[in-house]
Scaffold this active site. Sequence first.
Site, PDB file in Angstrom:
ATOM      1  N   ASP A  52      45.998 -23.173  35.665  1.00 25.92           N
ATOM      2  CA  ASP A  52      47.379 -23.688  35.599  1.00 25.92           C
ATOM      3  C   ASP A  52      47.626 -24.772  36.654  1.00 25.92           C
ATOM      4  O   ASP A  52      48.265 -25.793  36.362  1.00 25.92           O
ATOM      5  CB  ASP A  52      48.434 -22.570  35.644  1.00 25.92           C
ATOM      6  CG  ASP A  52      48.088 -21.433  36.600  1.00 25.92           C
ATOM      7  OD1 ASP A  52      47.004 -21.480  37.224  1.00 25.92           O
ATOM      8  OD2 ASP A  52      48.895 -20.506  36.743  1.00 25.92           O
ATOM      9  N   ASP A 112      51.712  -9.523  29.624  1.00 24.13           N
ATOM     10  CA  ASP A 112      52.794  -8.921  30.408  1.00 24.13           C
ATOM     11  C   ASP A 112      54.095  -9.705  30.288  1.00 24.13           C
ATOM     12  O   ASP A 112      54.874  -9.786  31.218  1.00 24.13           O
ATOM     13  CB  ASP A 112      52.372  -8.784  31.879  1.00 24.13           C
ATOM     14  CG  ASP A 112      51.918 -10.106  32.486  1.00 24.13           C
ATOM     15  OD1 ASP A 112      51.872 -11.112  31.760  1.00 24.13           O
ATOM     16  OD2 ASP A 112      51.623 -10.128  33.692  1.00 24.13           O
TER      17      ASP A 112
HETATM   18  C1  UD1 Z   1      48.821 -15.770  37.207  1.00 29.88           C
HETATM   19  C2  UD1 Z   1      49.826 -16.390  36.240  1.00 29.88           C
HETATM   20  C3  UD1 Z   1      49.182 -16.583  34.876  1.00 29.88           C
HETATM   21  C4  UD1 Z   1      47.924 -17.408  34.979  1.00 29.88           C
HETATM   22  C5  UD1 Z   1      47.003 -16.842  36.043  1.00 29.88           C
HETATM   23  C6  UD1 Z   1      45.816 -17.771  36.279  1.00 29.88           C
HETATM   24  C7  UD1 Z   1      52.133 -15.826  36.721  1.00 29.88           C
HETATM   25  C8  UD1 Z   1      53.237 -14.849  36.541  1.00 29.88           C
HETATM   26  N1  UD1 Z   1      50.975 -15.533  36.107  1.00 29.88           N
HETATM   27  O1  UD1 Z   1      48.343 -14.557  36.686  1.00 29.88           O
HETATM   28  O2  UD1 Z   1      50.091 -17.191  33.977  1.00 29.88           O
HETATM   29  O3  UD1 Z   1      47.243 -17.431  33.738  1.00 29.88           O
HETATM   30  O4  UD1 Z   1      47.689 -16.652  37.285  1.00 29.88           O
HETATM   31  O5  UD1 Z   1      46.095 -18.812  37.104  1.00 29.88           O
HETATM   32  O6  UD1 Z   1      52.297 -16.811  37.403  1.00 29.88           O
HETATM   33  N2  UD1 Z   1      43.165 -11.499  32.322  1.00 29.88           N
HETATM   34  C9  UD1 Z   1      41.941 -11.767  31.710  1.00 29.88           C
HETATM   35  N3  UD1 Z   1      40.790 -11.437  32.383  1.00 29.88           N
HETATM   36  C10 UD1 Z   1      40.806 -10.837  33.615  1.00 29.88           C
HETATM   37  C11 UD1 Z   1      42.064 -10.596  34.240  1.00 29.88           C
HETATM   38  C12 UD1 Z   1      43.219 -10.945  33.554  1.00 29.88           C
HETATM   39  O7  UD1 Z   1      41.901 -12.299  30.615  1.00 29.88           O
HETATM   40  O8  UD1 Z   1      39.746 -10.543  34.150  1.00 29.88           O
HETATM   41  C13 UD1 Z   1      44.409 -11.899  31.595  1.00 29.88           C
HETATM   42  C14 UD1 Z   1      45.525 -10.880  31.605  1.00 29.88           C
HETATM   43  O9  UD1 Z   1      45.422 -10.019  30.507  1.00 29.88           O
HETATM   44  C15 UD1 Z   1      46.756 -11.764  31.515  1.00 29.88           C
HETATM   45  C16 UD1 Z   1      46.326 -13.068  32.211  1.00 29.88           C
HETATM   46  O10 UD1 Z   1      44.903 -13.048  32.249  1.00 29.88           O
HETATM   47  O11 UD1 Z   1      47.070 -12.049  30.178  1.00 29.88           O
HETATM   48  C17 UD1 Z   1      46.896 -13.170  33.628  1.00 29.88           C
HETATM   49  O12 UD1 Z   1      46.489 -12.068  34.367  1.00 29.88           O
HETATM   50  P1  UD1 Z   1      47.476 -11.237  35.318  1.00 29.88           P
HETATM   51  O13 UD1 Z   1      46.724 -10.074  35.814  1.00 29.88           O
HETATM   52  O14 UD1 Z   1      48.779 -11.001  34.654  1.00 29.88           O
HETATM   53  O15 UD1 Z   1      47.595 -12.243  36.544  1.00 29.88           O
HETATM   54  P2  UD1 Z   1      48.820 -13.079  37.140  1.00 29.88           P
HETATM   55  O16 UD1 Z   1      48.734 -12.935  38.586  1.00 29.88           O
HETATM   56  O17 UD1 Z   1      50.098 -12.771  36.468  1.00 29.88           O
HETATM   57 MN    MN Z   2      50.736 -11.665  34.890  1.00 29.35          MN
END
Ligand code: UD1
Ligand code: MN
Length: 457
Positions: free
Chosen positions: A301, A224
């Site tokens: 993170d 994203d």
């Molecule tokens: C937030 C952080 C992100 C971090 C995550 C974990 C921000 C804007 N984003 O995620 O950088 O990695 O917390 O602490 O601060 N994903 C998977 N498996 C899943 C769900 C999601 O691989 O089951 C992937 C998504 O495709 C995406 C990433 O994990 O690439 C983060 O997921 P997202 O849903 O965007 O969560 P954020 O709340 O943005």
């Molecule tokens: Mn995100």
Amino acid sequence: MRRKHVIFFVVVMFLTWNMLMYVTLVTKSPNALQHHHGDVKVKLNDLQEQIVLQIQENEKILHDLRKLRSETEQKQKQPSNEVVSQAVPKIVKPNNTGGLENKLSYNKVKADNVILPILMIACNRADAIQRSLDLVLKYRPDAKRFPIIVSQDCGHEETANMIQKYVTEHDVIHIKQPDLGKVNVPWPQRKFEGYYKISRHYKFALNQVFHTYNHSAVIIVEDDLDISPDFFEYFAATFRVLMSDNSLWCVSAWNDNGKRGMVKNDPELLHRTDFFPGLGWMMERNMWLELGPKWPDAFWDDWMRHPDQRKDRSCIRPEISRTSTFGKKGVSKGLFFEKHLKFIQLNEKYVAFTQKDLSYLIKENYDPAFHKFIYDLPEVSLKEVATDNTKHLSEVRVTYRTKPDFKAIAKHLGIMDDFKAGVERTAYRGVVSITFKDQRVHVAPPVEWKKYDLTWT
Ligand code: UD1
Ligand code: MN
């Protein structure tokens, strides 16, 4: 003889009586029943324990088998024209503190040929991955130098099909996280299951990048993120700095305080920061060799920001972000997005960073100049800044001494006011710099500052 008989008879009777009494009084007493009951319970517990152990054992074997199978499949799928980096140049060596030793000096580092793969983390957002990949392909200057690996979790078919399109039409590599099972999260943590899955996915994907594809470094993005036109130029140039400075462990594209109106209008401006920003970031192979084996189950993170991992190392970050997120619907829900993330300014001007000398970012050059610059600034109060009383000064310093001090200043100036392991977002040596109503304001601790206070959280 007769007397002996009588004695024998009495003894036998006595013993029999005792045994009968024992049987009736002792074994049939409630105590004994409990005892018996207790025995069964212990045995059942033992049995249960053994079954649980066996299940765990089986799960482990199943997990290993799945992993093996996926690795074999990945290897078979690997296209023949695929770009895999040459062996890692023998420049960096881990030392016993986990840091990097024996880096070459900036002038000697030749980083132009090092392959920097883009690892894109994906799950179940087909439209997001499309938008991200389109932009990465649009701005990528060289397919050989910047191969794209999309790692997908979640097994979402629509997303998988979308990624496949880029495999066919471009040279994108599609790998899939094999372990899609539920994470065993204890009840109070269950609402954080998403963070466990993300962490598990990162571990898989980074192991692939470094152990299967054998790359020397990686640029990690999530599905994203939009990137700036000079995203690749930025990472290519800063890679040289990363390679020549022991005290750096990452380069990030993100400015946590980079809201529109809060940044200096200078796309060339880069900083060092003690806060790990993530959100489009690069690390070297040795870093993964250090972090991979102890990678956390969740909240990767924040875990990175802990002193046990950071070990006083810093990252490079830009003044104007080279990524911005459009992930309104994510694991951490939309609140943070609506309140903060959507205001981060994405750089639009191309800066030819590789043509510039970035050696000023190396600690031994940067720190003395930074210290002098900050503490030579005129010191003013928050009130003076807020009431425009110091408008004739282009740059000022506002001092904070305590955590509430910092929080109050941050709130007033629109700075992120949270701490992770004592470090404010974007801080370097405790200093947070922003633009407030066209004036550069440096929020700084007193000059005698030595280290972050871990209790500030
Ligand atoms: C937030 C952080 C992100 C971090 C995550 C974990 C921000 C804007 N984003 O995620 O950088 O990695 O917390 O602490 O601060 N994903 C998977 N498996 C899943 C769900 C999601 O691989 O089951 C992937 C998504 O495709 C995406 C990433 O994990 O690439 C983060 O997921 P997202 O849903 O965007 O969560 P954020 O709340 O943005
Ligand atoms: Mn995100």
